[in-house]
Write a protein that holds these residues in place. Structure first.
Motif, PDB file in Angstrom:
ATOM      1  N   LEU A   1      41.812  49.817  36.371  1.00 17.17           N
ATOM      2  CA  LEU A   1      42.209  48.491  35.893  1.00 17.17           C
ATOM      3  C   LEU A   1      41.043  47.523  36.031  1.00 17.17           C
ATOM      4  CD1 LEU A   1      45.780  48.288  37.395  1.00 17.17           C
ATOM      5  CD2 LEU A   1      45.229  47.614  35.075  1.00 17.17           C
TER       6      LEU A   1
ATOM      7  N   ARG B   1      48.274  45.731  48.581  1.00 21.59           N
ATOM      8  CA  ARG B   1      49.484  46.235  47.926  1.00 21.59           C
ATOM      9  C   ARG B   1      49.238  47.626  47.372  1.00 21.59           C
ATOM     10  NH1 ARG B   1      53.856  42.924  46.639  1.00 21.59           N
ATOM     11  NH2 ARG B   1      53.479  40.695  46.910  1.00 21.59           N
TER      12      ARG B   1
ATOM     13  N   ASN C   1      40.467  32.162  35.907  1.00 18.25           N
ATOM     14  CA  ASN C   1      39.494  33.166  36.333  1.00 18.25           C
ATOM     15  C   ASN C   1      39.121  34.016  35.141  1.00 18.25           C
ATOM     16  OD1 ASN C   1      39.053  32.943  39.267  1.00 18.25           O
ATOM     17  ND2 ASN C   1      41.249  33.315  39.392  1.00 18.25           N
ATOM     18  N   LYS C   2      37.927  34.585  35.199  1.00 18.33           N
ATOM     19  CA  LYS C   2      37.472  35.420  34.097  1.00 18.33           C
ATOM     20  C   LYS C   2      36.707  36.599  34.665  1.00 18.33           C
ATOM     21  CE  LYS C   2      35.210  34.916  29.578  1.00 18.33           C
ATOM     22  NZ  LYS C   2      34.588  36.240  29.569  1.00 18.33           N
TER      23      LYS C   2
ATOM     24  N   GLY D   1      42.234  32.170  48.477  1.00 18.40           N
ATOM     25  CA  GLY D   1      42.263  32.189  47.026  1.00 18.40           C
ATOM     26  C   GLY D   1      41.430  33.288  46.399  1.00 18.40           C
TER      27      GLY D   1
ATOM     28  N   LEU E   1      47.016  45.647  29.742  1.00 16.83           N
ATOM     29  CA  LEU E   1      48.175  45.266  30.536  1.00 16.83           C
ATOM     30  C   LEU E   1      48.169  43.778  30.816  1.00 16.83           C
ATOM     31  CD1 LEU E   1      48.081  48.214  33.084  1.00 16.83           C
ATOM     32  CD2 LEU E   1      49.993  47.721  31.565  1.00 16.83           C
TER      33      LEU E   1
ATOM     34  N   TYR F   1      44.522  42.737  31.848  1.00  9.70           N
ATOM     35  CA  TYR F   1      43.708  43.808  32.373  1.00  9.70           C
ATOM     36  C   TYR F   1      43.487  44.861  31.292  1.00  9.70           C
ATOM     37  CZ  TYR F   1      45.123  41.781  36.804  1.00  9.70           C
ATOM     38  OH  TYR F   1      45.354  40.909  37.832  1.00  9.70           O
TER      39      TYR F   1
ATOM     40  N   TYR G   1      50.663  49.976  44.368  1.00 10.92           N
ATOM     41  CA  TYR G   1      51.443  49.989  43.126  1.00 10.92           C
ATOM     42  C   TYR G   1      51.611  51.429  42.661  1.00 10.92           C
ATOM     43  CZ  TYR G   1      50.905  44.929  42.338  1.00 10.92           C
ATOM     44  OH  TYR G   1      50.965  43.559  42.435  1.00 10.92           O
TER      45      TYR G   1
ATOM     46  N   GLN H   1      46.791  34.910  40.981  1.00  7.90           N
ATOM     47  CA  GLN H   1      46.077  35.864  41.828  1.00  7.90           C
ATOM     48  C   GLN H   1      45.617  35.263  43.143  1.00  7.90           C
ATOM     49  OE1 GLN H   1      43.079  38.337  40.213  1.00  7.90           O
ATOM     50  NE2 GLN H   1      43.935  38.366  38.173  1.00  7.90           N
ATOM     51  N   GLY H   2      45.447  33.958  43.179  1.00  5.84           N
ATOM     52  CA  GLY H   2      44.927  33.336  44.391  1.00  5.84           C
ATOM     53  C   GLY H   2      45.929  33.237  45.518  1.00  5.84           C
ATOM     54  N   TYR H   3      47.156  33.682  45.264  1.00  4.60           N
ATOM     55  CA  TYR H   3      48.203  33.604  46.264  1.00  4.60           C
ATOM     56  C   TYR H   3      48.693  34.996  46.606  1.00  4.60           C
ATOM     57  CZ  TYR H   3      47.953  28.732  45.020  1.00  4.60           C
ATOM     58  OH  TYR H   3      47.498  27.462  44.804  1.00  4.60           O
ATOM     59  N   THR H   4      49.641  35.098  47.490  1.00  8.43           N
ATOM     60  CA  THR H   4      50.063  36.417  47.960  1.00  8.43           C
ATOM     61  C   THR H   4      51.143  37.029  47.101  1.00  8.43           C
ATOM     62  OG1 THR H   4      51.702  35.406  49.409  1.00  8.43           O
ATOM     63  CG2 THR H   4      49.521  35.829  50.335  1.00  8.43           C
ATOM     64  N   GLY H   5      51.522  36.351  46.025  1.00  2.80           N
ATOM     65  CA  GLY H   5      52.624  36.833  45.208  1.00  2.80           C
ATOM     66  C   GLY H   5      52.349  38.137  44.515  1.00  2.80           C
ATOM     67  N   GLU H   6      53.417  38.815  44.218  1.00  2.00           N
ATOM     68  CA  GLU H   6      53.343  40.102  43.542  1.00  2.00           C
ATOM     69  C   GLU H   6      53.032  39.906  42.066  1.00  2.00           C
ATOM     70  OE1 GLU H   6      56.995  42.117  44.049  1.00  2.00           O
ATOM     71  OE2 GLU H   6      56.574  43.703  42.596  1.00  2.00           O
ATOM     72  N   LEU H   7      52.311  40.831  41.496  1.00  3.93           N
ATOM     73  CA  LEU H   7      52.079  40.861  40.057  1.00  3.93           C
ATOM     74  C   LEU H   7      53.164  41.699  39.409  1.00  3.93           C
ATOM     75  CD1 LEU H   7      48.230  41.461  39.723  1.00  3.93           C
ATOM     76  CD2 LEU H   7      49.476  39.311  39.491  1.00  3.93           C
TER      77      LEU H   7
ATOM     78  N   LYS I   1      43.629  41.879  48.288  1.00  8.30           N
ATOM     79  CA  LYS I   1      43.374  40.473  47.995  1.00  8.30           C
ATOM     80  C   LYS I   1      42.595  39.857  49.142  1.00  8.30           C
ATOM     81  CE  LYS I   1      45.559  36.002  47.491  1.00  8.30           C
ATOM     82  NZ  LYS I   1      44.552  35.539  48.438  1.00  8.30           N
TER      83      LYS I   1
ATOM     84  N   ASN J   1      45.780  40.494  51.994  1.00 10.39           N
ATOM     85  CA  ASN J   1      46.836  41.502  51.952  1.00 10.39           C
ATOM     86  C   ASN J   1      46.428  42.673  51.090  1.00 10.39           C
ATOM     87  OD1 ASN J   1      47.784  41.204  49.117  1.00 10.39           O
ATOM     88  ND2 ASN J   1      48.421  39.186  49.802  1.00 10.39           N
TER      89      ASN J   1
ATOM     90  N   PHE K   1      39.832  43.595  35.350  1.00 14.79           N
ATOM     91  CA  PHE K   1      40.354  42.251  35.143  1.00 14.79           C
ATOM     92  C   PHE K   1      39.638  41.566  33.986  1.00 14.79           C
ATOM     93  CE2 PHE K   1      42.073  38.197  35.970  1.00 14.79           C
ATOM     94  CZ  PHE K   1      41.045  37.267  36.085  1.00 14.79           C
TER      95      PHE K   1
ATOM     96  N   PHE L   1      53.932  43.580  36.015  1.00 10.92           N
ATOM     97  CA  PHE L   1      53.228  44.053  34.832  1.00 10.92           C
ATOM     98  C   PHE L   1      54.177  44.358  33.691  1.00 10.92           C
ATOM     99  CE2 PHE L   1      48.832  44.739  36.120  1.00 10.92           C
ATOM    100  CZ  PHE L   1      48.910  44.726  37.503  1.00 10.92           C
ATOM    101  N   GLY L   2      53.661  44.154  32.464  1.00 13.02           N
ATOM    102  CA  GLY L   2      54.354  44.637  31.294  1.00 13.02           C
ATOM    103  C   GLY L   2      54.035  46.105  31.096  1.00 13.02           C
TER     104      GLY L   2
END
Lengths: 112, 115
Positions: B43, A34, B56-57, A97, B90, B35, A36, B98-104, A93, A32, B45, B106-107
């Motif tokens: 940015l 994104r 992850n690093k 994974g 950040l 970040y 931002y 990160q390995g999934y499709t979810g949104e990040l 992404k 995907n 990582f 941020f602070g």
């Protein structure tokens, strides 16, 4: 090598005008993408997500497109407002994974 | 629902010192990523933690380290500060990482200036 390149690096437009930001990627396999928005001094906030099967998605005055064949995405801003002044970051992404690959961002400045 | 909280927001250090930054993720989020953001590099990582384990690093020297506590709060530490460490740091939280499709999420970041 997985890369995300954004253009232009910076852009100045007049309030009320439209603009288009570009994002080209070489990430494969693709999961995907994104977009931002990062206001000055704040953390990035997600505007939209594009998956492989999606071509166009709108979020108010923001419209994102994706061409998975050419590995290109664009973010179109309609009738720009002063509050659109920000950095826009494209994040891709990889599948299975995969890590997130960040573009360098486009700095948009909307002038009155 | 409270967002991601980073402290301190601003700090000034001198070369050779060390610094610790803190991040409290959104309640229920188990993944915290860090970040570094500079004008020329965008940015970058640093690392990701999930359930107290580094998952992850990125490509940063060993002077940069982190940890995550059982309540998902995370800290990052930079030792022997260099001028080039001046940046916005950040933190981002997500449900699964990160390995999934979810949104990040941020602070607002910790702005570090090294003199």
């Amino acid at each position: 090598k997985n890369q995300v390149e954004q253009s232009p690096q910076s852009l100045i437009i007049l309030e009320g005008k439209n603009c288009t930001l570009q994002c080209n990627y070489t990430v494969s396999p693709f999961s995907n993408l994104r977009w931002y928005k990062q206001d000055t001094g704040r953390g990035p906030v997600s505007l939209t997500i594009m998956t492989f099967s999606e071509n166009t998605k709108s979020n108010g005055r923001y419209t994102a497109t994706l061409d998975a064949d050419t590995k290109q995405s664009s973010l179109h801003i309609t009738a720009s407002q002063l509050s659109d002044s920000a950095s826009y970051i494209c994040v891709v992404k990889g599948n299975q994974g995969g890590k997130l690959i960040f573009g360098q961002g486009t700095e948009l400045s909307v002038k009155p | 629902k409270a967002g991601v909280t980073q402290t301190p927001r601003y700090l000034i250090k001198t070369r050779g010192q060390q610094v610790t930054l803190s991040c409290s993720p959104i309640s229920g989020h188990r993944s915290v990523s860090w970040y570094q953001q500079t004008p020329g590099q965008g940015l970058q990582f640093l690392f990701e933690y999930f359930s107290e384990t580094q998952r992850n690093k990125g490509n940063f020297p060993g002077r940069f380290s982190g940890r995550q506590f059982s309540n998902s709060r995370s800290e990052m530490n930079v030792s022997t500060l260099e001028l080039g460490d001046s940046a916005l740091y950040l933190c981002a939280s997500s449900l699964q990482g990160q390995g999934y499709t979810g949104e990040l999420f941020f602070g607002e970041g910790s702005r570090l200036t090294v003199l």
